[in-house]
Every structure is written in C-alpha cells, then in structure tokens.
Design a protein around this motif. Structure first.
Motif, PDB file in Angstrom:
ATOM      1  N   LEU A  28       0.822  -1.212   0.000  1.00 33.75           N
ATOM      2  CA  LEU A  28       0.000   0.000   0.000  1.00 33.75           C
ATOM      3  C   LEU A  28       0.854   1.261   0.000  1.00 33.75           C
ATOM      4  O   LEU A  28       0.530   2.237  -0.671  1.00 33.75           O
ATOM      5  N   ARG A  29       1.974   1.234   0.740  1.00 32.86           N
ATOM      6  CA  ARG A  29       2.888   2.380   0.729  1.00 32.86           C
ATOM      7  C   ARG A  29       3.470   2.587  -0.657  1.00 32.86           C
ATOM      8  O   ARG A  29       3.600   3.714  -1.121  1.00 32.86           O
ATOM      9  N   ASP A  30       3.818   1.488  -1.346  1.00 35.79           N
ATOM     10  CA  ASP A  30       4.358   1.592  -2.699  1.00 35.79           C
ATOM     11  C   ASP A  30       3.333   2.178  -3.659  1.00 35.79           C
ATOM     12  O   ASP A  30       3.659   3.014  -4.494  1.00 35.79           O
ATOM     13  N   VAL A  31       2.078   1.743  -3.530  1.00 37.03           N
ATOM     14  CA  VAL A  31       1.012   2.272  -4.390  1.00 37.03           C
ATOM     15  C   VAL A  31       0.811   3.754  -4.121  1.00 37.03           C
ATOM     16  O   VAL A  31       0.681   4.552  -5.049  1.00 37.03           O
ATOM     17  N   ALA A  53     -10.455  15.039  -8.551  1.00 34.66           N
ATOM     18  CA  ALA A  53     -11.586  14.180  -8.917  1.00 34.66           C
ATOM     19  C   ALA A  53     -11.089  12.813  -9.370  1.00 34.66           C
ATOM     20  O   ALA A  53     -11.661  11.777  -9.012  1.00 34.66           O
ATOM     21  N   GLU A  54     -10.022  12.816 -10.130  1.00 32.92           N
ATOM     22  CA  GLU A  54      -9.446  11.555 -10.611  1.00 32.92           C
ATOM     23  C   GLU A  54      -8.902  10.725  -9.451  1.00 32.92           C
ATOM     24  O   GLU A  54      -9.114   9.509  -9.387  1.00 32.92           O
ATOM     25  N   THR A  55      -8.235  11.370  -8.530  1.00 39.35           N
ATOM     26  CA  THR A  55      -7.692  10.687  -7.363  1.00 39.35           C
ATOM     27  C   THR A  55      -8.815  10.113  -6.502  1.00 39.35           C
ATOM     28  O   THR A  55      -8.737   8.968  -6.037  1.00 39.35           O
ATOM     29  N   LEU A  56      -9.869  10.880  -6.313  1.00 43.03           N
ATOM     30  CA  LEU A  56     -11.005  10.417  -5.515  1.00 43.03           C
ATOM     31  C   LEU A  56     -11.686   9.224  -6.189  1.00 43.03           C
ATOM     32  O   LEU A  56     -12.015   8.238  -5.535  1.00 43.03           O
ATOM     33  N   THR A  57     -11.856   9.302  -7.503  1.00 39.98           N
ATOM     34  CA  THR A  57     -12.469   8.200  -8.243  1.00 39.98           C
ATOM     35  C   THR A  57     -11.622   6.942  -8.147  1.00 39.98           C
ATOM     36  O   THR A  57     -12.144   5.843  -7.914  1.00 39.98           O
ATOM     37  N   THR A  58     -10.330   7.081  -8.284  1.00 41.77           N
ATOM     38  CA  THR A  58      -9.428   5.938  -8.176  1.00 41.77           C
ATOM     39  C   THR A  58      -9.492   5.325  -6.784  1.00 41.77           C
ATOM     40  O   THR A  58      -9.546   4.093  -6.632  1.00 41.77           O
ATOM     41  N   ALA A  59      -9.503   6.154  -5.767  1.00 39.28           N
ATOM     42  CA  ALA A  59      -9.572   5.657  -4.386  1.00 39.28           C
ATOM     43  C   ALA A  59     -10.880   4.901  -4.150  1.00 39.28           C
ATOM     44  O   ALA A  59     -10.878   3.835  -3.528  1.00 39.28           O
ATOM     45  N   LEU A  60     -11.976   5.424  -4.652  1.00 40.20           N
ATOM     46  CA  LEU A  60     -13.266   4.741  -4.480  1.00 40.20           C
ATOM     47  C   LEU A  60     -13.289   3.408  -5.212  1.00 40.20           C
ATOM     48  O   LEU A  60     -13.843   2.426  -4.714  1.00 40.20           O
ATOM     49  N   SER A  64     -13.809  -0.266  -3.509  1.00 35.33           N
ATOM     50  CA  SER A  64     -14.793  -1.193  -4.057  1.00 35.33           C
ATOM     51  C   SER A  64     -14.150  -2.538  -4.386  1.00 35.33           C
ATOM     52  O   SER A  64     -14.731  -3.603  -4.119  1.00 35.33           O
ATOM     53  N   ALA A  65     -12.949  -2.507  -4.948  1.00 35.27           N
ATOM     54  CA  ALA A  65     -12.247  -3.744  -5.282  1.00 35.27           C
ATOM     55  C   ALA A  65     -11.897  -4.539  -4.026  1.00 35.27           C
ATOM     56  O   ALA A  65     -12.014  -5.765  -4.005  1.00 35.27           O
ATOM     57  N   VAL A  66     -11.486  -3.857  -2.974  1.00 35.45           N
ATOM     58  CA  VAL A  66     -11.164  -4.528  -1.708  1.00 35.45           C
ATOM     59  C   VAL A  66     -12.415  -5.180  -1.133  1.00 35.45           C
ATOM     60  O   VAL A  66     -12.376  -6.325  -0.665  1.00 35.45           O
ATOM     61  N   GLN A  67     -13.543  -4.479  -1.197  1.00 35.07           N
ATOM     62  CA  GLN A  67     -14.785  -5.043  -0.680  1.00 35.07           C
ATOM     63  C   GLN A  67     -15.239  -6.233  -1.522  1.00 35.07           C
ATOM     64  O   GLN A  67     -15.713  -7.231  -0.984  1.00 35.07           O
ATOM     65  N   GLU A  68     -15.083  -6.141  -2.829  1.00 35.09           N
ATOM     66  CA  GLU A  68     -15.460  -7.247  -3.706  1.00 35.09           C
ATOM     67  C   GLU A  68     -14.590  -8.467  -3.434  1.00 35.09           C
ATOM     68  O   GLU A  68     -15.087  -9.597  -3.370  1.00 35.09           O
ATOM     69  N   ARG A  69     -13.295  -8.251  -3.244  1.00 32.65           N
ATOM     70  CA  ARG A  69     -12.384  -9.358  -2.938  1.00 32.65           C
ATOM     71  C   ARG A  69     -12.777 -10.025  -1.620  1.00 32.65           C
ATOM     72  O   ARG A  69     -12.779 -11.251  -1.503  1.00 32.65           O
ATOM     73  N   SER A  70     -13.136  -9.214  -0.637  1.00 28.17           N
ATOM     74  CA  SER A  70     -13.566  -9.747   0.649  1.00 28.17           C
ATOM     75  C   SER A  70     -14.821 -10.602   0.488  1.00 28.17           C
ATOM     76  O   SER A  70     -14.906 -11.697   1.044  1.00 28.17           O
ATOM     77  N   ALA A  95     -11.398  -4.708   4.279  1.00 30.20           N
ATOM     78  CA  ALA A  95     -12.544  -4.065   3.650  1.00 30.20           C
ATOM     79  C   ALA A  95     -13.235  -3.116   4.628  1.00 30.20           C
ATOM     80  O   ALA A  95     -13.648  -2.013   4.251  1.00 30.20           O
ATOM     81  N   GLY A  96     -13.349  -3.532   5.886  1.00 27.56           N
ATOM     82  CA  GLY A  96     -13.964  -2.680   6.890  1.00 27.56           C
ATOM     83  C   GLY A  96     -13.180  -1.407   7.138  1.00 27.56           C
ATOM     84  O   GLY A  96     -13.748  -0.311   7.225  1.00 27.56           O
ATOM     85  N   VAL A  97     -11.869  -1.536   7.216  1.00 30.46           N
ATOM     86  CA  VAL A  97     -11.012  -0.366   7.432  1.00 30.46           C
ATOM     87  C   VAL A  97     -11.082   0.571   6.228  1.00 30.46           C
ATOM     88  O   VAL A  97     -11.170   1.795   6.373  1.00 30.46           O
ATOM     89  N   ALA A  98     -11.057   0.011   5.031  1.00 30.33           N
ATOM     90  CA  ALA A  98     -11.147   0.830   3.821  1.00 30.33           C
ATOM     91  C   ALA A  98     -12.474   1.590   3.787  1.00 30.33           C
ATOM     92  O   ALA A  98     -12.514   2.774   3.433  1.00 30.33           O
ATOM     93  N   PHE A  99     -13.563   0.913   4.157  1.00 27.54           N
ATOM     94  CA  PHE A  99     -14.869   1.564   4.161  1.00 27.54           C
ATOM     95  C   PHE A  99     -14.925   2.678   5.206  1.00 27.54           C
ATOM     96  O   PHE A  99     -15.423   3.771   4.933  1.00 27.54           O
ATOM     97  N   GLU A 100     -14.412   2.407   6.396  1.00 29.08           N
ATOM     98  CA  GLU A 100     -14.399   3.423   7.452  1.00 29.08           C
ATOM     99  C   GLU A 100     -13.564   4.634   7.030  1.00 29.08           C
ATOM    100  O   GLU A 100     -13.955   5.777   7.287  1.00 29.08           O
ATOM    101  N   ALA A 101     -12.431   4.392   6.395  1.00 29.30           N
ATOM    102  CA  ALA A 101     -11.596   5.498   5.920  1.00 29.30           C
ATOM    103  C   ALA A 101     -12.342   6.309   4.868  1.00 29.30           C
ATOM    104  O   ALA A 101     -12.269   7.553   4.852  1.00 29.30           O
TER     105      ALA A 101
END
Length: 121
Positions: A28-31, A53-60, A64-70, A95-101
């Motif tokens: 995650l630090r590398d990304v 806007a691009e950064t926010l879209t990428t983060a969302l 979403s990908a983390v939640q789908e993987r979970s 996934a929970g931490v990502a959602f809370e963040a």
C-alpha cells in the motif's frame, strides 16, 4: 495448559499473519508513493480540480475492489474452496477499514463544503 494451544492457533500462525499484514502495508505504501509521483508529473494544462476528482475516483474504485475481494473470499470459504479462515478474516477487516476510511474522507469533504458555503454568505 495455555488456551492458545487448545485452539490450534499458535505463535507461528500469528507471526505468519503479521508478515502478511506487513507485506500488504508495504504494498500500500508503494502504491501511495507511485500515485503521488504520478500526481506530481501531471500535465500543466489540466484543470486544477481534475487531479482531485481523478484521485477520488481511483480511491473509491480501490475500496470497491477490496470489498469485492472480501465478498469473494467469504463466499469461497462458505463453499469450502478456501480453508484459511485467517485470510478471510483479514480480507474482511481490510474491507472494513477501507470503508471506514472512505466514510471519514466523505465526512471531512462534506464539512469543508459546508464551511465554504457559509463563508460565501
């Protein structure tokens, strides 16, 4: 006799899980470093808000990908395809931490928007 020995979850398991968490943290630090570096190299003709806007879209999308993987790991565990409950639980926690963040970022953005709207009056 220790409760850890009876459960079947020993020190080796905890250390292996710790290594996985550290490896994911490093990834995650590398990304983050790569995205910050690419943000610094943006074309000068871009609109100021486009990068945000691009950064926010990428983060969302990443959340979403983390939640789908979970969800996929949980479904695979329920079908018996995945037998390592630690991996499933780690994916759920991630996934929970990502959602809370994401919620915290949304709250901060909403507060900033409301402050800006109050200043205009």
């Amino acid at each position: 006799m220790s409760g850890v020995g009876r459960v079947g979850f020993g020190v080796e398991d905890v250390m292996a899980l710790r290594q996985q968490v550290l490896a994911r943290s490093a990834a995650l630090r590398d990304v983050r470093a790569a995205s910050e570096a690419s943000g610094a190299l943006q074309a000068p003709g871009r609109a100021p808000g486009a990068g945000f806007a691009e950064t926010l879209t990428t983060a969302l999308r990443q959340v979403s990908a983390v939640q789908e993987r979970s969800s996929q790991m949980q479904a695979a565990y329920e079908r018996g395809q995945v037998t390592d409950i630690a991996q499933v639980m780690l994916a759920r926690q991630e996934a929970g931490v990502a959602f809370e963040a994401t919620l915290q970022v949304r709250n901060k953005l909403l507060n900033a928007y409301q402050d800006i709207m109050r200043m205009g009056g």
